[in-house]
Motif scaffolding. Structure first.
Motif, PDB file in Angstrom:
ATOM      1  N   ARG A 191      39.697  44.728  46.225  1.00  0.00           N
ATOM      2  CA  ARG A 191      38.824  43.685  46.769  1.00  0.00           C
ATOM      3  C   ARG A 191      39.438  42.976  47.953  1.00  0.00           C
ATOM      4  NH1 ARG A 191      38.233  38.302  45.911  1.00  0.00           N
ATOM      5  NH2 ARG A 191      39.929  38.340  44.393  1.00  0.00           N
ATOM      6  N   THR A 192      40.755  42.823  47.983  1.00  0.00           N
ATOM      7  CA  THR A 192      41.408  42.021  49.026  1.00  0.00           C
ATOM      8  C   THR A 192      42.088  42.869  50.091  1.00  0.00           C
ATOM      9  OG1 THR A 192      43.471  41.883  47.740  1.00  0.00           O
ATOM     10  CG2 THR A 192      41.825  40.152  47.395  1.00  0.00           C
TER      11      THR A 192
ATOM     12  N   ASN B 202      45.423  47.985  44.837  1.00  0.00           N
ATOM     13  CA  ASN B 202      44.175  47.226  44.849  1.00  0.00           C
ATOM     14  C   ASN B 202      44.384  45.833  45.429  1.00  0.00           C
ATOM     15  OD1 ASN B 202      42.768  49.373  43.657  1.00  0.00           O
ATOM     16  ND2 ASN B 202      43.253  48.659  41.599  1.00  0.00           N
TER      17      ASN B 202
END
Length: 555
Positions: free
Chosen positions: A503-504, A420
Motif C-alpha cells: 500500500r505504501t 509491502n
C-alpha cells in the motif's frame, strides 16, 4: 607610331575586359554564377543527408512524438458528452438556477439525445465518462438506456387512438421526407442502398422538434440496424416531440398530411399530459437530483481541465474549482512518494555502484571482464523472476529474516517488515537498476589515467586527498549519466512496486497503469502522465542548471 598606338589600344581594351571580369559575378566551369552553384550543391547535400535520416526521423515521430501528442490531447479531450448529448448541452446553457432542476425543455432534449444514443449503444460510454466525476452515473445511464423506450409512450398511444394513420410508417414518411429522398429510396434495391435521409422543405420550421427527432430516428435505424424508415414506426420520443410542437402551434403548415396534422393539433390540448421529468423519474429517481444535471453541465464542453484537476486532487464543480474530499486526495501524495523513492533508489545505486565500478576499472582486464559479466547477469533474467525472488527473500518468513534470526540480530517474534512497503520497493529496484549506474561509471572511470593519482601521491597527497581532489572530479560525468538513467527508469517503473510495494510502496505509474487497463479512465491516466513528464523535464532542467548537462558522459 601607328603600331604603337594600336598596341596601346589593345592593352586598354584588355584592361577593360579584365575590369569587367573582376567586377562581374565569378563563374563556375559550367558558366553559372559560382555562388548559385555552391548554394545548389549545398542544398543537394542537405537533401541527401535528410534522406539518410528520414527513416529514423519517421520512426521517432511515430513511436515517440505521436504518442506524447496523443497523451496530451487525451488529457483535455472531453467531446463525448457534447457529441452524444448535443441537444441537452444546448438546453443547459440557459440553466441558471442550479439549485433547481432544469425545465421541461432540458428533459425533452435529454429524451431525444438519450434515445438516439441508446440505439447507437453510446449511452454507456457517456455514463462511464461522467462516472469518473460523480459516482453512480454509469449505472444511471445503463438503467436509463433500458427504460428510454417508455418516454413518450403515453402520447404515442393517444395519437394512434385519435387516428390509426399515426401508427403507419407511410404517414410519417409522407410528412417528414423530401420528395427527392422518397424517389431515390423507391429506386433502391436493398435497405443498405437507401440514400441519406432528408427532411421535406418547410417541415423543420413547422415542427422543429418533431423534424429533428424523426431525422435522428430515420438516420439511426438506417445506419445501425440497416432498416427502412418506410417500414418502421417511429420511436416514442418522436411522438413526444410531435405533442410538444402541436401544443406550441403548427406554424401554418399546408404540406402533405396537413389535414391529419390539423386534426391532431385540435385534439392535442385534450391529451392526458405527463411531464418528461416525471417520465425520467419513473426510470430512475436520480434524474430528479440536481447533482446529476450539474455533472452533465460542468463537463459539457468539448475540452476540459477536469482530468488535470483530478490529477492534483482538485475537482471541477458548477461553483468552480474545489478540493477533493480529504479521503479521496491521493495523487499529490503519490507524486511526492514517487519523486522521493526514485531519488532514494538513485542514491542507493550511487553508494553501491561507485565502489563496484571503481574496482572493475582498476582490476586487470581479464578479471574485470569476468566480474562485468556478473554485473550484466541480471539483464539475462526476467524482470518478473527477479522481482518474485525478492518477494521470497524479503518476506517475514523469508531467507533474509531467517538469517538475521539465526545470527541473533533479530528476535524471532520481532522479524523485520521488509516487503509491502517503501523499503521493499527501494531494495528490489536498487538491485534491478544497479547495472544502469555501474556501466556509465565504469566506462568513464576506464578513461581516467592512473598516472594522475600516482602523480598526486608523489607530490605528497594522501590516498584520500588524491582520490577526492584528482580522481573523483573526473568521474562526475559518469555519476551524472548514471543518475539520469536510473532516475528516469525508476520514476516510470510499475511492475516491481506493484509486486513488492504494497500500500505504501507504489508509484504514480501504478495508478496510471490502473486507469489504462482497469478503470479505463484514459483521460486521467493521460493527465497523470503529462504531469509526470513535466516533473521529469523540470528536474532535468534543474540538473542542467546545477551540474550541467555537458558534464554527462558515457566514456
Amino acid at each position: 607610331m601607328t603600331d604603337a598606338a594600336a598596341g596601346m589600344g589593345r592593352a586598354a581594351s584588355d584592361a577593360r575586359k579584365l575590369d569587367a571580369v573582376a567586377t562581374g559575378p565569378m563563374l563556375a566551369a559550367d558558366g553559372r554564377p559560382l555562388k548559385a552553384s555552391l548554394n545548389r550543391a549545398l542544398r543537394a547535400q542537405k537533401l541527401r543527408a535528410l534522406a539518410l535520416i528520414a527513416p529514423l526521423l519517421l520512426f521517432i515521430l511515430v513511436t515517440f512524438i505521436a504518442p506524447i501528442a496523443d497523451m496530451l490531447f487525451r488529457s483535455v479531450e472531453n467531446q463525448i458528452v457534447s457529441e452524444t448529448l448535443p441537444r441537452t448541452v444546448i438546453a443547459l446553457e440557459t440553466w441558471q438556477e442550479t439549485s433547481q432542476l432544469p425545465g421541461e425543455d432540458a428533459y425533452a432534449a435529454l429524451a431525444y439525445d438519450f434515445m438516439e444514443a441508446a440505439e447507437r449503444r453510446e449511452h454507456t460510454r457517456v455514463g462511464s465518462r461522467l462516472n469518473y466525476e460523480t459516482t453512480g452515473m454509469s449505472s444511471l445511464f445503463r438503467q436509463s438506456g433500458r427504460g428510454i423506450d417508455d418516454v413518450g409512450e403515453i402520447y404515442a398511444d393517444q395519437f394512434v387512438a385519435l387516428n390509426p394513420a399515426w401508427e403507419e410508417p407511410a404517414t410519417w414518411v409522407a410528412l417528414m421526407a423530401s420528395e427527392r429522398w422518397q424517389a431515390e429510396a423507391a429506386e433502391a434495391e436493398t435497405d443498405t442502398a437507401l440514400p441519406r435521409f432528408e427532411l421535406a422543405p418547410g417541415i423543420a420550421e413547422a415542427l422543429p422538434e418533431t423534424a429533428d427527432a424523426y431525422r435522428s430516428f430515420a438516420r439511426t435505424i438506417m445506419s445501425e440496424d440497416e432498416d427502412d424508415p418506410r417500414a418502421e414506426e417511429p420511436w416514442n420520443t418522436v411522438y413526444l416531440a410531435l405533442y410538444r410542437d402541436l401544443l406550441a402551434g403548427t406554424g401554418g403548415y399546408d404540406g402533405p398530411q396537413a389535414a391529419l396534422l390539423n386534426e391532431a393539433a385540435t385534439a392535442v390540448p385534450g391529451f392526458e399530459a405527463v411531464s418528461v421529468q416525471a417520465q425520467f423519474a419513473d426510470i430512475n429517481e436520480d434524474w430528479a437530483d440536481t447533482e446529476v444535471w450539474e455533472t452533465i453541465e460542468a463537463f459539457s464542453d468539448p475540452y476540459t481541465a477536469g482530468y488535470f484537476l483530478a490529477a492534483i486532487d482538485m475537482q471541477l464543480t458548477p461553483d468552480g474549482i474545489e478540493a477533493q474530499p480529504e479521503e479521496q486526495q491521493i495523487y499529490i501524495l503519490l507524486f511526492q512518494r514517487t519523486i522521493f523513492m526514485s531519488l532514494m533508489i538513485t542514491f542507493s545505486c550511487i553508494l553501491l555502484g561507485y565502489p563496484i565500478a571503481y574496482l572493475l576499472s582498476n582490476l586487470p582486464m581479464r578479471t574485470s571482464n569476468l566480474l562485468l559479466i556478473l554485473v550484466l547477469l541480471p539483464f539475462w533474467t526476467s524482470l518478473l523472476v527477479r522481482t518474485s525472488a525478492w518477494k521470497v527473500l524479503l518476506q517475514q518468513e523469508g531467507v533474509i529474516n531467517d538469517i538475521l534470526v539465526w545470527i541473533g540480530l533479530v528476535a524471532d517474534d520481532a522479524r523485520l517488515q521488509l516487503i509491502n512497503n517503501q523499503l521493499g520497493t527501494i531494495i528490489a529496484m536498487t538491485h534491478i537498476l544497479l547495472p544502469f549506474m555501474i556501466l556509465p561509471l565504469y566506462s568513464v572511470m576506464k578513461t581516467i589515467p592512473p598516472s594522475y593519482v600516482r602523480a598526486a601521491k608523489s607530490l605528497g597527497a594522501t590516498d584520500w586527498t588524491a582520490f577526492w581532489r584528482v580522481y573523483f572530479p573526473q568521474s562526475v560525468p559518469g555519476i551524472g549519466a548514471g543518475c539520469i538513467l536510473v532516475f528516469i527508469l525508476a520514476i516510470g517503473y510499475y511492475i516491481t512496486p506493484e509486486l513488492v510495494g504494497g500500500r505504501t510502496g507504489t508509484f504514480i505509474s501504478n495508478r496510471i497503469a490502473f486507469h489504462i487497463s482497469s478503470s479505463l479512465n484514459w483521460g486521467l491516466a493521460a493527465a497523470l502522465g503529462s504531469i509526470l513528464l513535466a516533473l521529469v523535464l523540470a528536474l532535468y532542467w534543474l540538473y542542467d542548471r546545477i551540474v550541467g548537462i555537458d558534464n554527462v558522459k558515457l566514456g
